[in-house]
Design a protein around this motif. Structure first.
Motif, PDB file in Angstrom:
ATOM      1  N   GLY A 115       0.814  -1.202   0.000  1.00  0.00           N
ATOM      2  CA  GLY A 115       0.000   0.000   0.000  1.00  0.00           C
ATOM      3  C   GLY A 115       0.853   1.259   0.000  1.00  0.00           C
ATOM      4  N   PRO A 116       0.277   2.403  -0.375  1.00  0.00           N
ATOM      5  CA  PRO A 116       1.059   3.633  -0.473  1.00  0.00           C
ATOM      6  C   PRO A 116       1.644   4.097   0.851  1.00  0.00           C
ATOM      7  CG  PRO A 116      -1.289   4.065  -0.756  1.00  0.00           C
ATOM      8  CD  PRO A 116      -1.119   2.597  -0.787  1.00  0.00           C
ATOM      9  N   ARG A 117       0.949   3.846   1.972  1.00  0.00           N
ATOM     10  CA  ARG A 117       1.485   4.276   3.263  1.00  0.00           C
ATOM     11  C   ARG A 117       2.768   3.522   3.592  1.00  0.00           C
ATOM     12  NH1 ARG A 117      -1.913   3.558   8.771  1.00  0.00           N
ATOM     13  NH2 ARG A 117      -1.704   1.377   8.124  1.00  0.00           N
ATOM     14  N   THR A 118       2.772   2.219   3.394  1.00  0.00           N
ATOM     15  CA  THR A 118       3.972   1.424   3.655  1.00  0.00           C
ATOM     16  C   THR A 118       5.108   1.856   2.741  1.00  0.00           C
ATOM     17  OG1 THR A 118       2.615  -0.462   4.336  1.00  0.00           O
ATOM     18  CG2 THR A 118       4.891  -0.915   3.700  1.00  0.00           C
ATOM     19  N   ARG A 119       4.803   2.091   1.468  1.00  0.00           N
ATOM     20  CA  ARG A 119       5.833   2.510   0.523  1.00  0.00           C
ATOM     21  C   ARG A 119       6.401   3.871   0.897  1.00  0.00           C
ATOM     22  NH1 ARG A 119       1.952   1.378  -3.522  1.00  0.00           N
ATOM     23  NH2 ARG A 119       2.245   3.461  -4.395  1.00  0.00           N
ATOM     24  N   LEU A 120       5.540   4.783   1.346  1.00  0.00           N
ATOM     25  CA  LEU A 120       6.002   6.123   1.709  1.00  0.00           C
ATOM     26  C   LEU A 120       6.980   6.061   2.882  1.00  0.00           C
ATOM     27  CD1 LEU A 120       5.860   9.214   1.465  1.00  0.00           C
ATOM     28  CD2 LEU A 120       3.916   9.152   3.031  1.00  0.00           C
ATOM     29  N   LEU A 167      31.041  12.733  -4.334  1.00  0.00           N
ATOM     30  CA  LEU A 167      29.834  13.528  -4.137  1.00  0.00           C
ATOM     31  C   LEU A 167      28.850  13.320  -5.290  1.00  0.00           C
ATOM     32  CD1 LEU A 167      28.244  15.569  -2.524  1.00  0.00           C
ATOM     33  CD2 LEU A 167      29.522  17.405  -3.663  1.00  0.00           C
ATOM     34  N   GLY A 168      29.389  13.207  -6.520  1.00  0.00           N
ATOM     35  CA  GLY A 168      28.513  12.957  -7.654  1.00  0.00           C
ATOM     36  C   GLY A 168      27.809  11.615  -7.540  1.00  0.00           C
ATOM     37  N   GLY A 169      28.543  10.584  -7.115  1.00  0.00           N
ATOM     38  CA  GLY A 169      27.929   9.272  -6.961  1.00  0.00           C
ATOM     39  C   GLY A 169      26.865   9.246  -5.882  1.00  0.00           C
ATOM     40  N   LEU A 170      27.188   9.859  -4.735  1.00  0.00           N
ATOM     41  CA  LEU A 170      26.202   9.892  -3.654  1.00  0.00           C
ATOM     42  C   LEU A 170      25.037  10.802  -4.014  1.00  0.00           C
ATOM     43  CD1 LEU A 170      25.440   8.889  -0.891  1.00  0.00           C
ATOM     44  CD2 LEU A 170      26.750  10.754   0.121  1.00  0.00           C
ATOM     45  N   GLY A 171      25.311  11.887  -4.761  1.00  0.00           N
ATOM     46  CA  GLY A 171      24.229  12.747  -5.221  1.00  0.00           C
ATOM     47  C   GLY A 171      23.257  11.998  -6.101  1.00  0.00           C
ATOM     48  N   MET A 172      23.781  11.102  -6.935  1.00  0.00           N
ATOM     49  CA  MET A 172      22.917  10.255  -7.762  1.00  0.00           C
ATOM     50  C   MET A 172      22.028   9.373  -6.888  1.00  0.00           C
ATOM     51  SD  MET A 172      21.875   8.839 -10.658  1.00  0.00           S
ATOM     52  CE  MET A 172      23.025   9.131 -12.014  1.00  0.00           C
ATOM     53  N   VAL A 173      22.611   8.797  -5.828  1.00  0.00           N
ATOM     54  CA  VAL A 173      21.834   7.937  -4.922  1.00  0.00           C
ATOM     55  C   VAL A 173      20.727   8.737  -4.233  1.00  0.00           C
ATOM     56  CG1 VAL A 173      21.947   6.508  -2.847  1.00  0.00           C
ATOM     57  CG2 VAL A 173      23.753   6.361  -4.574  1.00  0.00           C
ATOM     58  N   VAL A 174      21.066   9.939  -3.755  1.00  0.00           N
ATOM     59  CA  VAL A 174      20.064  10.782  -3.105  1.00  0.00           C
ATOM     60  C   VAL A 174      18.952  11.132  -4.093  1.00  0.00           C
ATOM     61  CG1 VAL A 174      19.648  12.999  -1.989  1.00  0.00           C
ATOM     62  CG2 VAL A 174      21.707  11.706  -1.446  1.00  0.00           C
ATOM     63  N   GLY A 175      19.328  11.450  -5.334  1.00  0.00           N
ATOM     64  CA  GLY A 175      18.322  11.742  -6.343  1.00  0.00           C
ATOM     65  C   GLY A 175      17.411  10.557  -6.598  1.00  0.00           C
ATOM     66  N   LEU A 176      17.980   9.355  -6.639  1.00  0.00           N
ATOM     67  CA  LEU A 176      17.177   8.150  -6.826  1.00  0.00           C
ATOM     68  C   LEU A 176      16.192   7.943  -5.678  1.00  0.00           C
ATOM     69  CD1 LEU A 176      19.947   5.666  -8.058  1.00  0.00           C
ATOM     70  CD2 LEU A 176      18.040   6.536  -9.416  1.00  0.00           C
ATOM     71  N   CYS A 177      16.563   8.401  -4.478  1.00  0.00           N
ATOM     72  CA  CYS A 177      15.716   8.192  -3.291  1.00  0.00           C
ATOM     73  C   CYS A 177      14.660   9.273  -3.113  1.00  0.00           C
ATOM     74  CB  CYS A 177      16.586   8.118  -2.037  1.00  0.00           C
ATOM     75  SG  CYS A 177      17.657   6.661  -1.965  1.00  0.00           S
ATOM     76  N   ILE A 178      14.710  10.358  -3.883  1.00  0.00           N
ATOM     77  CA  ILE A 178      13.725  11.431  -3.722  1.00  0.00           C
ATOM     78  C   ILE A 178      12.416  11.092  -4.412  1.00  0.00           C
ATOM     79  CG2 ILE A 178      13.171  13.777  -4.475  1.00  0.00           C
ATOM     80  CD1 ILE A 178      15.861  14.676  -3.704  1.00  0.00           C
ATOM     81  N   ALA A 179      12.488  10.574  -5.636  1.00  0.00           N
ATOM     82  CA  ALA A 179      11.275  10.350  -6.420  1.00  0.00           C
ATOM     83  C   ALA A 179      10.260   9.422  -5.731  1.00  0.00           C
ATOM     84  CB  ALA A 179      11.639   9.809  -7.797  1.00  0.00           C
ATOM     85  N   PRO A 180      10.653   8.287  -5.137  1.00  0.00           N
ATOM     86  CA  PRO A 180       9.646   7.399  -4.537  1.00  0.00           C
ATOM     87  C   PRO A 180       8.771   8.059  -3.463  1.00  0.00           C
ATOM     88  CG  PRO A 180      11.680   6.204  -4.872  1.00  0.00           C
ATOM     89  CD  PRO A 180      11.984   7.638  -5.172  1.00  0.00           C
ATOM     90  N   PRO A 181       9.337   8.735  -2.437  1.00  0.00           N
ATOM     91  CA  PRO A 181       8.429   9.364  -1.468  1.00  0.00           C
ATOM     92  C   PRO A 181       7.639  10.520  -2.072  1.00  0.00           C
ATOM     93  CG  PRO A 181      10.711   9.961  -0.995  1.00  0.00           C
ATOM     94  CD  PRO A 181      10.756   8.883  -2.032  1.00  0.00           C
ATOM     95  N   LEU A 182       8.220  11.243  -3.022  1.00  0.00           N
ATOM     96  CA  LEU A 182       7.513  12.354  -3.643  1.00  0.00           C
ATOM     97  C   LEU A 182       6.303  11.852  -4.434  1.00  0.00           C
ATOM     98  CD1 LEU A 182       7.972  15.472  -3.874  1.00  0.00           C
ATOM     99  CD2 LEU A 182       9.017  15.014  -6.098  1.00  0.00           C
ATOM    100  N   ILE A 183       6.502  10.828  -5.229  1.00  0.00           N
ATOM    101  CA  ILE A 183       5.419  10.276  -6.045  1.00  0.00           C
ATOM    102  C   ILE A 183       4.350   9.640  -5.165  1.00  0.00           C
ATOM    103  CG2 ILE A 183       4.871   8.489  -7.746  1.00  0.00           C
ATOM    104  CD1 ILE A 183       7.716   8.975  -8.886  1.00  0.00           C
ATOM    105  N   THR A 184       4.778   8.856  -4.175  1.00  0.00           N
ATOM    106  CA  THR A 184       3.809   8.201  -3.297  1.00  0.00           C
ATOM    107  C   THR A 184       3.012   9.217  -2.495  1.00  0.00           C
ATOM    108  OG1 THR A 184       5.404   6.389  -3.095  1.00  0.00           O
ATOM    109  CG2 THR A 184       3.526   6.362  -1.614  1.00  0.00           C
ATOM    110  N   GLY A 185       3.666  10.310  -2.083  1.00  0.00           N
ATOM    111  CA  GLY A 185       2.962  11.357  -1.351  1.00  0.00           C
ATOM    112  C   GLY A 185       1.871  11.986  -2.184  1.00  0.00           C
TER     113      GLY A 185
END
Length: 454
Positions: free
Chosen positions: A317-322, A345-363
């Motif tokens: 469900g979306p709550r669990t995913r969020l 920093l570029g590599g970790l920045g890529m990881v942080v970017g990958l982790c932003i979309a899921p909570p943003l979309i689920t929200g």
């Protein structure tokens, strides 16, 4: 007559028993897919939605100025005052004004419709931006520039929330596609913020320092007018029932919306903290030009995650995913302050970017299910405003920290923002329950009323 009725009932009972005997009693009947619910929702089904392209293309053009506003304002004010501090203050005032006024504009849209609110709004915004340009070129005092930045930010057209409201209305009978639509809009937003700053910078540096803001005002009028002209896809105004006796409550009155607003503040802190800290890091290593590359990698990660996330059919469900995705974002932000080289920093920045979309979309997916149709646009603007407010606060705090202790101190801001928001989300997770849609399964008798589960 009695014998005929009895015989008829017996015949029906025999048929029912014959049908029942063919179905194993140890396993439930398979759930049959409906025509309105694709079994594997994806971008092809989403873009095939009737009338989608009539608002997608004008909507993309109309939201482009939003991505140009901040950088155009910074470059113009820096050129006329020679101060990055003044330019940053003007940009922060614009962001705060937008964050505070956007929900009010969204509520007006829900009450009167998109076109009646959007057309006067784009005229006011263009006028305010032209006034700001005139003051900057006339070398007006700082207080005058900050005062003029308030209406420029307060009147920013909320095209993104309006497009999301049109998706919600178009997909009212296909809720399985709402997550895909949220992912598509997240990717579109990121793509806009890749194009907009580049275009604005080219105009300000290659044409005239005021050319970026002038283009922003012109595109607002043209793109906003084209978007407002698409009346058929606009969601219908949800009028309050007769005799209700009270005005419709604000979307923020829904506890789940308040919890999500805090979560989006944390996401805004990532955007703001990364912008300032990456710029400071580039200055510290003596290569200012690499800042664009680093932030581009960060944005590319966000876009990539958005594309993939929207193409997956999720069982949770979306709550669990969020909650899971937000925890991942906080963990990804934790080692940012330890990075000492651009590749790391570029590599970790890529990881942080990958982790932003899921909570943003689920929200965004959860927002649509937490409020009634008559408050959708306002709810979406609260989310957009929360990101802008979190970004403005993060820019200010990260700027102070980097001035005193360097870029590594500034990278603490994304971690602190997401960690605090995660704690709030965990405490309020019980409020992130979707409103029942009132769908009743036909032909089923004796079942308990449906309840929302995760």
């Amino acid at each position: 007559m009695t014998l005929a009725l009895t015989g008829s009932r017996a015949t029906r009972q025999q048929k029912d028993q014959a049908v029942a005997s063919k179905v194993p009693t140890s396993s439930p009947l398979p759930e049959m897919p409906t025509m309105s619910e694709p079994r594997k929702p994806g971008y092809r089904q989403l873009l095939a939605t009737s009338g989608a392209w009539t608002f997608l293309l004008p909507g993309f053009a109309a939201r482009q100025p939003f991505a140009m506003l901040t950088i155009s304002l910074v470059l113009l004010v820096k050129h006329t005052t020679g101060s990055y501090a003044t330019a940053g203050a003007a940009a922060a005032v614009t962001g705060v004004a937008m964050a505070l006024c956007a929900p009010r504009a969204g509520r007006l849209v829900d009450r009167f419709g998109q076109r009646p609110v959007l057309l006067p709004g784009i005229a006011l915004h263009a006028t305010a931006v032209c006034g700001l340009i005139a003051l900057a070129l006339a070398h007006a005092p700082v207080w005058a520039l900050l005062a003029a930045a308030v209406p420029a930010g307060a009147t920013v057209p909320q095209i993104g929330p309006m497009v999301r409201s049109r998706w919600a209305a178009a997909l009212d009978h296909s809720p399985a596609l709402l997550g895909t639509a949220a992912a598509f809009e997240s990717v579109t937003d990121e793509f806009t913020f890749v194009i907009g700053p580049v275009l604005a910078t080219a105009l300000c540096t290659g044409v005239h320092p005021a050319a970026g803001l002038a283009a922003e005002a012109a595109l607002t009028v043209v793109g906003g007018s084209l978007f407002a002209a698409q009346r058929k896809s606009a969601p219908k105004v949800q009028h309050a029932p007769a005799g209700a006796g009270a005005r419709q409550a604000s979307a923020l009155s829904a506890p789940g919306v308040r919890a999500l607003a805090v979560a989006f503040l944390g996401i805004g802190s990532v955007f703001g903290g990364m912008q300032v800290s990456m710029a400071a890091f580039s200055q510290e290593i003596g290569d200012p030009g690499i800042n664009g590359v680093l932030y581009g990698i960060f944005a590319a990660g966000n876009m990539l995650a958005g594309v993939v996330y929207g193409a997956i059919t999720w069982r949770r469900g979306p709550r669990t995913r969020l909650l899971a995705a937000y925890g991942g974002l906080a963990v990804a932000c934790a080692p940012l302050w330890l990075m000492h080289t651009a590749p790391l920093l570029g590599g970790l920045g890529m990881v942080v970017g990958l982790c932003i979309a899921p909570p943003l979309i689920t929200g965004y997916t959860l927002v649509e299910s937490l409020v009634p149709a008559g408050a959708r646009t306002e709810a979406f603007t609260w989310m957009t405003g929360s990101v802008a407010l979190g970004q403005a606060a993060a820019v200010t705090i990260a700027g102070l920290l980097t001035d005193r202790a360097g870029s590594h101190a500034g990278f603490v801001v994304p971690l602190a923002g997401t960690a605090i928001a995660l704690v709030v989300l965990l405490g309020l997770r019980g409020r992130l329950v979707s409103r029942p849609r009132g769908v009743v399964a036909g032909g089923v008798i004796g079942h308990r009323p449906p309840v929302a589960v995760d």
